[in-house]
Design a protein around this motif. Sequence first.
Motif, mmCIF file in Angstrom:
data_model
loop_
_atom_site.group_PDB
_atom_site.id
_atom_site.type_symbol
_atom_site.label_atom_id
_atom_site.label_comp_id
_atom_site.label_asym_id
_atom_site.label_seq_id
_atom_site.Cartn_x
_atom_site.Cartn_y
_atom_site.Cartn_z
ATOM 1 N N LEU A 218 -43.341 90.636 18.459
ATOM 2 C CA LEU A 218 -41.883 90.723 18.424
ATOM 3 C C LEU A 218 -41.235 89.347 18.449
ATOM 4 O O LEU A 218 -40.260 89.083 17.713
ATOM 5 C CB LEU A 218 -41.389 91.561 19.612
ATOM 6 C CG LEU A 218 -41.692 93.056 19.556
ATOM 7 C CD1 LEU A 218 -41.276 93.733 20.860
ATOM 8 C CD2 LEU A 218 -40.979 93.704 18.371
ATOM 9 N N VAL A 219 -41.761 88.437 19.309
ATOM 10 C CA VAL A 219 -41.204 87.085 19.373
ATOM 11 C C VAL A 219 -41.401 86.364 18.041
ATOM 12 O O VAL A 219 -40.498 85.669 17.538
ATOM 13 C CB VAL A 219 -41.852 86.305 20.537
ATOM 14 C CG1 VAL A 219 -41.473 84.830 20.467
ATOM 15 C CG2 VAL A 219 -41.416 86.890 21.872
ATOM 16 N N ALA A 220 -42.591 86.524 17.452
ATOM 17 C CA ALA A 220 -42.857 85.873 16.170
ATOM 18 C C ALA A 220 -41.923 86.411 15.084
ATOM 19 O O ALA A 220 -41.366 85.640 14.284
ATOM 20 C CB ALA A 220 -44.323 86.082 15.784
ATOM 21 N N GLU A 221 -41.765 87.738 15.058
ATOM 22 C CA GLU A 221 -40.871 88.319 14.063
ATOM 23 C C GLU A 221 -39.428 87.875 14.296
ATOM 24 O O GLU A 221 -38.696 87.562 13.336
ATOM 25 C CB GLU A 221 -40.959 89.836 14.114
ATOM 26 C CG GLU A 221 -42.295 90.394 13.630
ATOM 27 C CD GLU A 221 -42.374 91.898 13.765
ATOM 28 O OE1 GLU A 221 -41.446 92.471 14.405
ATOM 29 O OE2 GLU A 221 -43.335 92.499 13.238
ATOM 30 N N ALA A 222 -39.020 87.823 15.566
ATOM 31 C CA ALA A 222 -37.651 87.386 15.864
ATOM 32 C C ALA A 222 -37.452 85.932 15.488
ATOM 33 O O ALA A 222 -36.402 85.545 14.944
ATOM 34 C CB ALA A 222 -37.354 87.601 17.350
ATOM 35 N N THR A 223 -38.460 85.086 15.791
ATOM 36 C CA THR A 223 -38.365 83.666 15.425
ATOM 37 C C THR A 223 -38.296 83.493 13.916
ATOM 38 O O THR A 223 -37.490 82.705 13.392
ATOM 39 C CB THR A 223 -39.572 82.912 15.991
ATOM 40 O OG1 THR A 223 -39.610 83.074 17.417
ATOM 41 C CG2 THR A 223 -39.481 81.433 15.672
ATOM 42 N N SER A 224 -39.138 84.244 13.210
ATOM 43 C CA SER A 224 -39.119 84.169 11.757
ATOM 44 C C SER A 224 -37.775 84.619 11.200
ATOM 45 O O SER A 224 -37.213 83.977 10.291
ATOM 46 C CB SER A 224 -40.249 85.037 11.187
ATOM 47 O OG SER A 224 -40.197 85.084 9.770
ATOM 48 N N LYS A 225 -37.256 85.714 11.777
ATOM 49 C CA LYS A 225 -35.963 86.207 11.321
ATOM 50 C C LYS A 225 -34.857 85.201 11.623
ATOM 51 O O LYS A 225 -33.956 84.953 10.790
ATOM 52 C CB LYS A 225 -35.662 87.544 12.004
ATOM 53 C CG LYS A 225 -34.403 88.228 11.484
ATOM 54 C CD LYS A 225 -34.567 88.672 10.042
ATOM 55 C CE LYS A 225 -33.364 89.478 9.579
ATOM 56 N NZ LYS A 225 -33.469 89.859 8.156
ATOM 57 N N ALA A 226 -34.936 84.559 12.798
ATOM 58 C CA ALA A 226 -33.925 83.574 13.176
ATOM 59 C C ALA A 226 -33.979 82.358 12.257
ATOM 60 O O ALA A 226 -32.938 81.831 11.828
ATOM 61 C CB ALA A 226 -34.124 83.153 14.626
ATOM 62 N N GLU A 227 -35.213 81.900 11.964
ATOM 63 C CA GLU A 227 -35.346 80.760 11.056
ATOM 64 C C GLU A 227 -34.826 81.108 9.670
ATOM 65 O O GLU A 227 -34.187 80.287 9.004
ATOM 66 C CB GLU A 227 -36.815 80.339 10.982
ATOM 67 C CG GLU A 227 -37.359 79.731 12.267
ATOM 68 C CD GLU A 227 -36.665 78.423 12.618
ATOM 69 O OE1 GLU A 227 -36.154 77.747 11.685
ATOM 70 O OE2 GLU A 227 -36.618 78.077 13.819
ATOM 71 N N GLN A 228 -35.097 82.326 9.241
ATOM 72 C CA GLN A 228 -34.600 82.751 7.932
ATOM 73 C C GLN A 228 -33.079 82.769 7.906
ATOM 74 O O GLN A 228 -32.439 82.275 6.963
ATOM 75 C CB GLN A 228 -35.167 84.129 7.598
ATOM 76 C CG GLN A 228 -34.726 84.663 6.239
ATOM 77 C CD GLN A 228 -35.288 86.055 5.966
ATOM 78 O OE1 GLN A 228 -36.059 86.579 6.774
ATOM 79 N NE2 GLN A 228 -34.905 86.617 4.846
ATOM 80 N N ILE A 229 -32.491 83.344 8.966
ATOM 81 C CA ILE A 229 -31.026 83.396 9.036
ATOM 82 C C ILE A 229 -30.453 81.985 9.138
ATOM 83 O O ILE A 229 -29.428 81.650 8.506
ATOM 84 C CB ILE A 229 -30.589 84.258 10.237
ATOM 85 C CG1 ILE A 229 -31.009 85.715 10.011
ATOM 86 C CG2 ILE A 229 -29.083 84.167 10.455
ATOM 87 C CD1 ILE A 229 -30.763 86.611 11.199
#
Length: 293
Positions: A218-229
Amino acid sequence: MRFNLTGGVGVVLAVVALIVAYGTLYTVHQTQQALVIRLGQPVKVRTDPGLYAKWPLIDSVIVIDKRILDLEAPSQEVIASDQKRLVVDSFARYRVQNPLKFYQTVGSIEAVNTRLSTLLISALRRVLGEATFIQVVRDERPQLTQKMREQLDHEAAAFGIAVVDVRIRRADLPEQNSQAVYQRMQTERQREAAEFRAQGSQRSQEIRSKADRDVTVLVAEATSKAEQIRGEGDAQRNRIFADAYGKDQDFFGFYRSMQAYETGFGHSDTRMLLNLDTNFFRYFVDPSGKANK
């Protein structure tokens, strides 16, 4: 004189009449049944309550209890079919159903108790000897006691007795075996408890590992999503800046310089040693920003 003689005769006759009545009449209570014996031979059986007559001097009455009577058997050590020893306490309840046969075979309650106690112990050994330990103490006790009652009732019928009930009050292991069984049960329970604790610990570790893995994902997905945004936001910002720069280059330069001043002079303890002729301070020298160009 003649009156006194007559009175004395009357008294004597009255006494004789009382004696004859006492020897002739007898009472049967509701809880009793009676057997009339004439010269040693039974002639009548009275089972209903009431007042009855008999021949004086030659007839005697034997009263027998009609209620349900208790029989306590002594404790017996019995070997079950699985070779386990049991200490069993049992009792029976019975009533005299045939007074004539009862009188002819045993004659008294004390005598029939002795005979029935022996028969009860024999039935107990026969029935429990064919059953296992678990069947006696838990699974089939009502069925076993019913079987004992039927056997005892069949044998007691020869004495005019009807067996109403047979029960096992207690069925335990002998004292020397009880401690060994208790220790074995305690060891078994401790082993089961240790096994349950081990299974619980293993399950807890599995749940904790899965939770940690899920958190990492979940943290990895959230970090990836945050970096994308964040990347999309930076791209949009740069595009806006580029559009603004293309529309009014002077205003865009001024706006960027104001942001640089705000950032550079935002802290009260900020100190800069720069030449005023540098491009950074061009709006301080010329508001149009054209100095040093």
